[in-house]
Design an enzyme around this catalytic site. Structure first.
Site, PDB file in Angstrom:
ATOM      1  N   TRP A 101       0.827  -1.082  -0.191  1.00 12.99           N
ATOM      2  CA  TRP A 101      -0.072  -0.025   0.093  1.00 12.99           C
ATOM      3  C   TRP A 101       0.850   1.213  -0.046  1.00 12.99           C
ATOM      4  O   TRP A 101       0.584   2.278  -0.567  1.00 12.99           O
ATOM      5  CB  TRP A 101      -0.866   0.132   1.235  1.00 12.99           C
ATOM      6  CG  TRP A 101      -2.147  -0.913   1.251  1.00 12.99           C
ATOM      7  CD1 TRP A 101      -2.031  -2.082   2.142  1.00 12.99           C
ATOM      8  CD2 TRP A 101      -2.917  -1.292   0.195  1.00 12.99           C
ATOM      9  NE1 TRP A 101      -3.091  -3.078   1.812  1.00 12.99           N
ATOM     10  CE2 TRP A 101      -3.752  -2.571   0.216  1.00 12.99           C
ATOM     11  CE3 TRP A 101      -3.245  -0.805  -1.185  1.00 12.99           C
ATOM     12  CZ2 TRP A 101      -4.689  -2.931  -0.540  1.00 12.99           C
ATOM     13  CZ3 TRP A 101      -4.294  -1.065  -1.845  1.00 12.99           C
ATOM     14  CH2 TRP A 101      -4.942  -2.553  -1.438  1.00 12.99           C
ATOM     15  N   ASP A 171      -1.637   6.695   6.436  1.00 13.33           N
ATOM     16  CA  ASP A 171      -2.448   5.479   6.133  1.00 13.33           C
ATOM     17  C   ASP A 171      -2.889   4.638   7.106  1.00 13.33           C
ATOM     18  O   ASP A 171      -2.024   3.665   7.422  1.00 13.33           O
ATOM     19  CB  ASP A 171      -2.140   4.620   4.999  1.00 13.33           C
ATOM     20  CG  ASP A 171      -2.996   3.511   4.262  1.00 13.33           C
ATOM     21  OD1 ASP A 171      -4.303   3.403   4.801  1.00 13.33           O
ATOM     22  OD2 ASP A 171      -2.793   3.085   3.519  1.00 13.33           O
ATOM     23  N   LYS A 195     -11.955  -2.347   7.207  1.00 10.49           N
ATOM     24  CA  LYS A 195     -11.292  -3.198   8.145  1.00 10.49           C
ATOM     25  C   LYS A 195     -11.851  -2.903   9.545  1.00 10.49           C
ATOM     26  O   LYS A 195     -12.199  -3.697  10.142  1.00 10.49           O
ATOM     27  CB  LYS A 195      -9.834  -2.722   7.915  1.00 10.49           C
ATOM     28  CG  LYS A 195      -9.159  -3.539   6.645  1.00 10.49           C
ATOM     29  CD  LYS A 195      -8.649  -2.684   5.745  1.00 10.49           C
ATOM     30  CE  LYS A 195      -8.255  -3.412   4.469  1.00 10.49           C
ATOM     31  NZ  LYS A 195      -7.793  -2.461   3.670  1.00 10.49           N
TER      32      LYS A 195
HETATM   33  C1  LIG Z   1      -7.092  -2.141   2.230  1.00 14.89           C
HETATM   34  C2  LIG Z   1      -6.145  -0.853   2.467  1.00 14.89           C
HETATM   35  C3  LIG Z   1      -5.883   0.120   1.426  1.00 14.89           C
HETATM   36  C4  LIG Z   1      -6.830   0.114   0.271  1.00 14.89           C
HETATM   37  O1  LIG Z   1      -8.356   0.451   0.642  1.00 14.89           O
HETATM   38  P1  LIG Z   1      -9.353   0.836  -0.368  1.00 14.89           P
HETATM   39  O2  LIG Z   1     -10.286   1.198   0.462  1.00 14.89           O
HETATM   40  O3  LIG Z   1      -9.426  -0.710  -1.003  1.00 14.89           O
HETATM   41  O4  LIG Z   1      -8.585   1.675  -1.376  1.00 14.89           O
HETATM   42  C5  LIG Z   1      -4.955   1.174   1.638  1.00 14.89           C
HETATM   43  N1  LIG Z   1      -4.026   0.904   2.774  1.00 14.89           N
HETATM   44  C6  LIG Z   1      -4.196  -0.145   3.777  1.00 14.89           C
HETATM   45  C7  LIG Z   1      -2.928   0.054   4.636  1.00 14.89           C
HETATM   46  C8  LIG Z   1      -4.956  -1.006   3.430  1.00 14.89           C
HETATM   47  O5  LIG Z   1      -4.925  -1.877   4.448  1.00 14.89           O
END
Ligand SMILES: *Cc1c(COP(=O)(O)O)cnc(C)c1O
Length: 360
Positions: A101, A171, A195
């Site tokens: 990511w 993030d 999540k």
């Molecule tokens: C799942 C995830 C993403 C991607 O998320 P989307 O909502 O599908 O764009 C980005 N960064 C991290 C750390 C993730 O776990």
């Protein structure tokens, strides 16, 4: 069929009381005579829902008043673009590459400016968090980007980098609300909801107010934080039902005792699995111990055959979505806030039995 223990990395489990409440309110939410899905986003009952979601998030995370909370769409992935589009002035950013990511965030930001890789753990397939050497930080960077928890590899930052006046952008998709953070250390926190916050479709952005309002000229209106900040996330129709479920998740978390309480549960829960992994002859955790995630726990058997056998038998026994990400292999147990302690205990019991039945 009974409900299973769902170890999916995302979308992932939701607390049962949340699903039950949503079920109760499905046809008639709060005496409105309609489902949340049928409400105008500009109606009184919906304003109460989005208002409660924001104030609960502020309360639980201790978000200071000079930060805005936005409910956006496009997933965490769209933030990989929105962050540089809104923050670039010198068109310079620093980043720690700690997983796939982070790499995507790097790649996207690199379309608009110069992104310096301060450190990477790719040399060991991201199974640790690299040291961040402060002397390499760019003093004139517009922001410094980290991924607080690396969903695929199962690592997390234990200490945040001290970036001085450079805004720290995080993030936090896979560990928001799982542990206490001092929000004032961050310029921006963003997280896809699927999540730890609720269903897919909504992305939460927590942004310090002074970082709003200087987007690059060509930034599309919908990708400008100012657009959404000025309109209370109501510039256009927000993902109304997803935000409603987020509100229910936050109510559930508050009832449980908030972040302090869930952090303790999360530590206990992760330790149940890590303690077992550390003495098992069959299973081995793949991450350097000091960087172990509380949320995503990857592990492997001595052979791919045994990995496959384990996943198959686990699935048949109601422990689902344990197959690891293709870039790590083996297994990964994602144990977000909604995973009850008993789910992890039962998984470990099952692993112990598997170890016995397949002596090596
Ligand atoms: C799942 C995830 C993403 C991607 O998320 P989307 O909502 O599908 O764009 C980005 N960064 C991290 C750390 C993730 O776990």
């Amino acid at each position: 069929m009974e409900r299973v223990y769902n170890f999916s990395a995302g979308p992932s489990m939701l607390p049962v009381p949340v699903l039950e409440k949503a079920q109760q309110e499905m046809l008639n939410c709060g005496n409105s005579g309609m489902s949340v899905m049928e409400m105008s986003h500009r109606s009184k009952p919906y304003e109460a829902i989005i208002g409660a979601a924001e104030s609960l998030l502020r309360e639980l995370m201790g978000i200071p008043d000079h930060y805005k909370v936005l409910f956006l769409q496009g997933g965490a992935s769209l933030q990989f673009s929105m962050v540089p589009l809104n923050l670039f002035k010198n068109k310079k950013a620093d980043i720690a590459i700690t997983g796939l990511w982070a790499k995507k965030a790097y790649k996207e930001a690199s379309r608009y400016g110069q992104v310096n890789v301060i450190a990477s753990s790719e040399d060991k397939n991201f199974n640790y968090i690299p040291d961040l050497d402060k002397s390499k930080f760019s003093k004139d960077a517009d922001y410094f980007h980290i991924t607080t928890n690396n969903t695929i590899y199962g690592t997390r930052f234990i200490d945040l980098p001290d970036t001085g006046n450079v805004p720290l952008v995080a993030d936090m998709s896979s560990n928001i609300l799982s542990q206490a953070y001092d929000i004032s250390k961050f310029g921006i926190i963003y997280a896809g909801a699927q999540k730890n916050l609720g269903p897919a479709g909504v992305t939460v952005v927590i942004i310090r107010e002074d970082l709003i309002g200087s987007a690059l000229d060509f930034t599309p209106t919908m990708l400008n934080y100012k657009t959404h900040a000025d309109e209370g996330s109501m510039f256009n129709t927000p993902p109304t039902y997803s935000i409603y479920i987020v509100k229910l998740v936050l109510e559930w978390l508050k009832e449980l005792g908030g972040i302090a309480a869930i952090e303790k549960i999360n530590i206990d829960k992760a330790n149940i699995l890590y303690d077992y992994l550390d003495q098992s002859k069959m299973f081995r955790g793949t991450v350097e111990k000091e960087f172990r995630s509380l949320m995503n726990i990857p592990f492997v058997c001595p052979s791919e055959e045994l990995d496959a056998k384990f996943v198959k038998e686990a699935t048949a026994n109601g422990f689902v979505n344990l197959k690891g990400h293709r870039s790590v292999g083996g297994m990964r147990a994602s144990i977000y806030n909604a995973m009850p302690v008993i789910g992890v205990q039962k998984l470990v019991d099952f692993m112990r039995q598997f170890e016995k039945d397949n002596e090596i």
